[in-house]
Motif scaffolding. Structure first.
Motif, PDB file in Angstrom:
ATOM      1  N   ARG A   1       0.808  -1.219   0.000  1.00 49.76           N
ATOM      2  CA  ARG A   1       0.000   0.000   0.000  1.00 49.76           C
ATOM      3  C   ARG A   1       0.843   1.271   0.000  1.00 49.76           C
ATOM      4  NH1 ARG A   1      -5.368  -1.555   3.666  1.00 49.76           N
ATOM      5  NH2 ARG A   1      -6.266  -2.837   2.009  1.00 49.76           N
ATOM      6  N   LYS A   2       2.141   1.089  -0.051  1.00 48.91           N
ATOM      7  CA  LYS A   2       3.060   2.226  -0.085  1.00 48.91           C
ATOM      8  C   LYS A   2       2.729   3.249   1.020  1.00 48.91           C
ATOM      9  CE  LYS A   2       3.166   1.823  -5.125  1.00 48.91           C
ATOM     10  NZ  LYS A   2       3.933   0.588  -5.096  1.00 48.91           N
ATOM     11  N   THR A   3       2.696   2.753   2.241  1.00 52.14           N
ATOM     12  CA  THR A   3       2.403   3.629   3.379  1.00 52.14           C
ATOM     13  C   THR A   3       3.250   3.156   4.546  1.00 52.14           C
ATOM     14  OG1 THR A   3       0.703   4.259   4.979  1.00 52.14           O
ATOM     15  CG2 THR A   3       0.450   2.121   3.926  1.00 52.14           C
ATOM     16  N   ASP A   4       3.374   3.959   5.564  1.00 45.85           N
ATOM     17  CA  ASP A   4       4.201   3.548   6.696  1.00 45.85           C
ATOM     18  C   ASP A   4       3.373   3.242   7.947  1.00 45.85           C
ATOM     19  OD1 ASP A   4       3.405   6.042   7.284  1.00 45.85           O
ATOM     20  OD2 ASP A   4       5.399   6.871   7.649  1.00 45.85           O
ATOM     21  N   SER A   5       2.091   2.989   7.751  1.00 43.06           N
ATOM     22  CA  SER A   5       1.284   2.572   8.910  1.00 43.06           C
ATOM     23  C   SER A   5       0.200   1.608   8.429  1.00 43.06           C
ATOM     24  CB  SER A   5       0.633   3.777   9.593  1.00 43.06           C
ATOM     25  OG  SER A   5      -0.383   4.301   8.776  1.00 43.06           O
ATOM     26  N   VAL A   6      -0.341   0.865   9.353  1.00 45.43           N
ATOM     27  CA  VAL A   6      -1.432  -0.048   8.999  1.00 45.43           C
ATOM     28  C   VAL A   6      -2.687   0.415   9.732  1.00 45.43           C
ATOM     29  CG1 VAL A   6       0.113  -2.006   8.639  1.00 45.43           C
ATOM     30  CG2 VAL A   6      -0.986  -1.697  10.865  1.00 45.43           C
ATOM     31  N   ASN A   7      -3.823   0.146   9.147  1.00 42.46           N
ATOM     32  CA  ASN A   7      -5.096   0.551   9.757  1.00 42.46           C
ATOM     33  C   ASN A   7      -5.401  -0.253  11.023  1.00 42.46           C
ATOM     34  OD1 ASN A   7      -5.379   2.212   7.578  1.00 42.46           O
ATOM     35  ND2 ASN A   7      -7.002   1.015   6.576  1.00 42.46           N
ATOM     36  N   ASN A   8      -6.243   0.327  11.852  1.00 38.24           N
ATOM     37  CA  ASN A   8      -6.618  -0.329  13.108  1.00 38.24           C
ATOM     38  C   ASN A   8      -7.194  -1.728  12.891  1.00 38.24           C
ATOM     39  OD1 ASN A   8      -5.795   1.878  14.556  1.00 38.24           O
ATOM     40  ND2 ASN A   8      -7.859   2.717  14.879  1.00 38.24           N
ATOM     41  N   PHE A   9      -7.883  -1.928  11.772  1.00 39.48           N
ATOM     42  CA  PHE A   9      -8.456  -3.246  11.492  1.00 39.48           C
ATOM     43  C   PHE A   9      -7.395  -4.337  11.590  1.00 39.48           C
ATOM     44  CE2 PHE A   9      -9.652  -6.462   8.120  1.00 39.48           C
ATOM     45  CZ  PHE A   9     -10.675  -7.052   8.838  1.00 39.48           C
ATOM     46  N   TRP A  10      -6.251  -4.092  10.979  1.00 42.65           N
ATOM     47  CA  TRP A  10      -5.185  -5.109  10.987  1.00 42.65           C
ATOM     48  C   TRP A  10      -4.555  -5.241  12.364  1.00 42.65           C
ATOM     49  CZ3 TRP A  10      -6.235  -7.639   6.845  1.00 42.65           C
ATOM     50  CH2 TRP A  10      -6.642  -6.973   5.687  1.00 42.65           C
ATOM     51  N   LYS A  11      -4.473  -4.117  13.075  1.00 42.44           N
ATOM     52  CA  LYS A  11      -3.906  -4.158  14.437  1.00 42.44           C
ATOM     53  C   LYS A  11      -4.814  -4.954  15.380  1.00 42.44           C
ATOM     54  CE  LYS A  11      -1.624   0.381  14.041  1.00 42.44           C
ATOM     55  NZ  LYS A  11      -1.661   1.783  14.521  1.00 42.44           N
ATOM     56  N   ALA A  12      -6.108  -4.955  15.093  1.00 40.81           N
ATOM     57  CA  ALA A  12      -7.031  -5.746  15.913  1.00 40.81           C
ATOM     58  C   ALA A  12      -6.925  -7.222  15.530  1.00 40.81           C
ATOM     59  CB  ALA A  12      -8.467  -5.241  15.728  1.00 40.81           C
ATOM     60  N   LEU A  13      -6.940  -7.484  14.230  1.00 40.39           N
ATOM     61  CA  LEU A  13      -6.849  -8.873  13.757  1.00 40.39           C
ATOM     62  C   LEU A  13      -5.530  -9.528  14.163  1.00 40.39           C
ATOM     63  CD1 LEU A  13      -8.269  -9.432  10.167  1.00 40.39           C
ATOM     64  CD2 LEU A  13      -9.248 -10.014  12.378  1.00 40.39           C
ATOM     65  N   ALA A  14      -4.558  -8.715  14.529  1.00 39.37           N
ATOM     66  CA  ALA A  14      -3.248  -9.259  14.913  1.00 39.37           C
ATOM     67  C   ALA A  14      -3.351 -10.191  16.123  1.00 39.37           C
ATOM     68  CB  ALA A  14      -2.269  -8.120  15.198  1.00 39.37           C
ATOM     69  N   HIS A  15      -4.468 -10.127  16.832  1.00 33.89           N
ATOM     70  CA  HIS A  15      -4.670 -11.076  17.934  1.00 33.89           C
ATOM     71  C   HIS A  15      -4.831 -12.501  17.403  1.00 33.89           C
ATOM     72  CE1 HIS A  15      -5.087  -8.440  21.412  1.00 33.89           C
ATOM     73  NE2 HIS A  15      -5.615  -7.559  20.588  1.00 33.89           N
ATOM     74  N   ASP A  16      -5.102 -12.624  16.128  1.00 32.11           N
ATOM     75  CA  ASP A  16      -5.334 -13.927  15.508  1.00 32.11           C
ATOM     76  C   ASP A  16      -4.506 -13.985  14.225  1.00 32.11           C
ATOM     77  OD1 ASP A  16      -6.307 -16.242  14.385  1.00 32.11           O
ATOM     78  OD2 ASP A  16      -8.392 -15.584  14.258  1.00 32.11           O
ATOM     79  N   PRO A  17      -3.228 -14.300  14.361  1.00 32.08           N
ATOM     80  CA  PRO A  17      -2.317 -14.248  13.204  1.00 32.08           C
ATOM     81  C   PRO A  17      -2.797 -15.065  12.007  1.00 32.08           C
ATOM     82  CG  PRO A  17      -1.074 -14.497  15.236  1.00 32.08           C
ATOM     83  CD  PRO A  17      -2.527 -14.680  15.599  1.00 32.08           C
ATOM     84  N   VAL A  18      -3.467 -16.163  12.257  1.00 33.29           N
ATOM     85  CA  VAL A  18      -3.947 -16.994  11.147  1.00 33.29           C
ATOM     86  C   VAL A  18      -5.026 -16.259  10.352  1.00 33.29           C
ATOM     87  CG1 VAL A  18      -5.183 -19.124  10.566  1.00 33.29           C
ATOM     88  CG2 VAL A  18      -3.344 -19.165  12.274  1.00 33.29           C
ATOM     89  N   THR A  19      -5.970 -15.666  11.065  1.00 36.69           N
ATOM     90  CA  THR A  19      -7.025 -14.914  10.379  1.00 36.69           C
ATOM     91  C   THR A  19      -6.456 -13.653   9.732  1.00 36.69           C
ATOM     92  OG1 THR A  19      -8.717 -15.776  11.864  1.00 36.69           O
ATOM     93  CG2 THR A  19      -9.257 -13.749  10.687  1.00 36.69           C
ATOM     94  N   LEU A  20      -5.489 -13.040  10.396  1.00 34.81           N
ATOM     95  CA  LEU A  20      -4.833 -11.856   9.830  1.00 34.81           C
ATOM     96  C   LEU A  20      -4.227 -12.195   8.460  1.00 34.81           C
ATOM     97  CD1 LEU A  20      -3.617  -8.945  10.162  1.00 34.81           C
ATOM     98  CD2 LEU A  20      -1.607 -10.055  11.183  1.00 34.81           C
ATOM     99  N   ARG A  21      -3.459 -13.257   8.430  1.00 33.20           N
ATOM    100  CA  ARG A  21      -2.796 -13.653   7.191  1.00 33.20           C
ATOM    101  C   ARG A  21      -3.805 -14.020   6.099  1.00 33.20           C
ATOM    102  NH1 ARG A  21      -2.803 -18.070   5.632  1.00 33.20           N
ATOM    103  NH2 ARG A  21      -3.020 -19.110   7.657  1.00 33.20           N
ATOM    104  N   ARG A  22      -4.799 -14.829   6.491  1.00 37.94           N
ATOM    105  CA  ARG A  22      -5.806 -15.266   5.534  1.00 37.94           C
ATOM    106  C   ARG A  22      -6.621 -14.097   4.998  1.00 37.94           C
ATOM    107  NH1 ARG A  22     -10.917 -16.459   6.609  1.00 37.94           N
ATOM    108  NH2 ARG A  22     -10.569 -16.788   8.827  1.00 37.94           N
ATOM    109  N   THR A  23      -7.005 -13.180   5.884  1.00 41.84           N
ATOM    110  CA  THR A  23      -7.842 -12.060   5.457  1.00 41.84           C
ATOM    111  C   THR A  23      -7.080 -11.116   4.539  1.00 41.84           C
ATOM    112  OG1 THR A  23      -9.058 -12.243   7.534  1.00 41.84           O
ATOM    113  CG2 THR A  23      -9.345 -10.200   6.281  1.00 41.84           C
ATOM    114  N   TRP A  24      -5.825 -10.871   4.866  1.00 37.86           N
ATOM    115  CA  TRP A  24      -5.013  -9.998   4.014  1.00 37.86           C
ATOM    116  C   TRP A  24      -4.804 -10.633   2.635  1.00 37.86           C
ATOM    117  CZ3 TRP A  24      -3.605  -5.677   2.251  1.00 37.86           C
ATOM    118  CH2 TRP A  24      -2.397  -5.471   1.587  1.00 37.86           C
TER     119      TRP A  24
END
Lengths: 131, 131, 131, 131, 131, 131
Positions: C24-47
């Motif tokens: 995304r050519k940016t230096d931050s990630v949206n809160n959505f991804w920071k929340a999903l980070a509690h579930d690395p498997v879902t984070l990876r799959r969703t991205w």
């Protein structure tokens, strides 16, 4: 998108704002209309439709407001519940009417899902015919 | 799950079915109750709650039926729309009342989404206080 | 659950965050991804899924963003409307496109309920065959 | 309520039916309009609104049909999906466009709920200002 | 769109169908997969995701099926309720579990709307911190 | 409507508040009950129903809380997600259980719409019989 205030509105938008304030006997318009002002065509159409739909017919305007709140609570639209609760109160909704309304809304949402989950088939006598 | 007919119902379920038929002055119960008969506790509780919620209060029973249909149409519950349209008609709903009801339901569902999409903030005067 | 920031993320999560920022050519990630980070498997799959689904195909990425907003407004998801309106704007959505989008979303939600309430049967010629 | 056919419609309803058939270059009207014919005022208003909303603007008519289907699939309105899939196909929607549309609709409905469940706060930079 | 049967499926689709039948120890695939076969990429992705999401973790597969049904009943998705009720039964769901599930689903849908209508503010102690 | 605190509640409401605090071994009641206190009949009925529905049966109380959250996330009810996540945590929900729950909820919401959009017919073997 920001809200469009009267002083910055186009003549087309101002005409609708003026009509809203005149018909509602107030000197301000709700945020809903200030947001829709970004789309003058939808603003005009929605204001015309609301008046047509919400005015007295076989159902009186208060009953129509209750129906409006029922839909808005079902959809979880906070703004819509807030603004139409105010309208309903202005048209005579008592606290008791509101609590009875909410009891029906809650019950309907519950039984709607029981019906779905149990996959209840429509009774023969409730089926539409002539189609 | 199959519908449970009177002749195959337990005494507990039959007692509720008997009460429904007596109160509604009819000799049959709707499919909804025959499905819920799989869960006698929920059957009893739901029938008791429905009577409490749908009976006359500050809102009359017909208005409550209209609210019920409004929720059911918003949720797309065909069974619920069908059975409560019949109830409402029995309580005096005319065709014109129904069409006005649907016009309000449609309009509320439309504006609910315009509010969501434009992210319209609640007007200060509609905010709840004392909390 | 709290948002998980980059500096406190596991290597597995950081790898996804790095990929998001790079793509995304940016230096931050949206809160959505920071929340999903509690579930690395879902984070990876969703991205991975988001990239597959939202990229150019027969529909261009902007049209896909508009569709995304249409769903989010229908569901009343404020966060989703906010973040995808930003994405859509970055991909060329003009104010006029947004207001047209909302007009369609509002109208569809209205007519969906008219159809439900009137229990309109599907026209024969719209029925699926070969099933 | 039964569908109202052309031969039994009032002159007011026939005028709308005639306009629908003329504008759509067809010799029949969909069941939706035959149902709405019970309420000539809503019939006329809805037909006028649909034309205004669904016609070409900054978004082309096909994109508007896709948005319409996205909302209808989210709401689970079978009739609406069926009739607007036909309209979209007539305007050029390919099978591939439809499958991409559904993939976005599915994904948006998924992430909308992840956002709700995780209670993801709106990022500061996505918040609306000037309100 | 018609369902795509095994004999008419592309090799890519057949590979997924074969995997579904092997993993589920059955010789047929549900209509859902036959429909998704129009979009091999979504078919593959959805099948992979379903396996990842629905398999045993901290929650056992039966609990996951119950959750799936809860969502599907809330959304009124008849197909989803039907197919996942079958899956849940295969994994040990008793009639009593199903009726308890539906009672919770009904109650949650009821109280969700009471909360919306009364605009109940989140208790301070339930607010998320560290964001 | 404002929340009704214990000190200003009627004896009828206080009796329910006392019971809630006694059963839950706490010295305060959630805002939900303080709001419902405007309608003592619904307050009493809802508290009685919640206890009946959410207590241990064939499904344990934690599983019922998970189902409750699944519905609330699907409906986007922030208050309900917040308060029942707290209840679930008190009953043993781990972070991993919560993230698995949300993955199922997200997936179910996605596939529910794929089913709707593709208009997938219910498989013959999933159809209910004996009706």
């Amino acid at each position: 998108m920001k809200l469009i205030e009267y002083h910055e509105a186009s003549p087309e938008v101002r005409a609708v704002f003026d009509d809203i304030m005149a018909k509602r006997k107030t000197d301000s318009v709700n945020n809903f209309w200030k947001a829709l002002a970004h789309d003058p065509v939808t603003l005009r159409r929605t204001w015309a439709s609301i008046q047509e739909v919400m005015s007295a017919g076989e159902l009186d305007p208060l009953v129509k407001e209750l129906i409006y709140i029922a839909v808005s609570a079902t959809n979880g639209c906070e703004y819509c519940i807030a603004s139409h609760s105010a309208s309903a109160t202005a048209k005579g909704m008592t606290d008791k009417m509101f609590t009875e309304l909410m009891a029906v809304v809650g019950m309907a949402n519950e039984t709607n899902r029981l019906v779905a989950g149990y996959r209840v088939p429509v009774d023969e006598r409730f089926k539409q015919t002539d189609q």
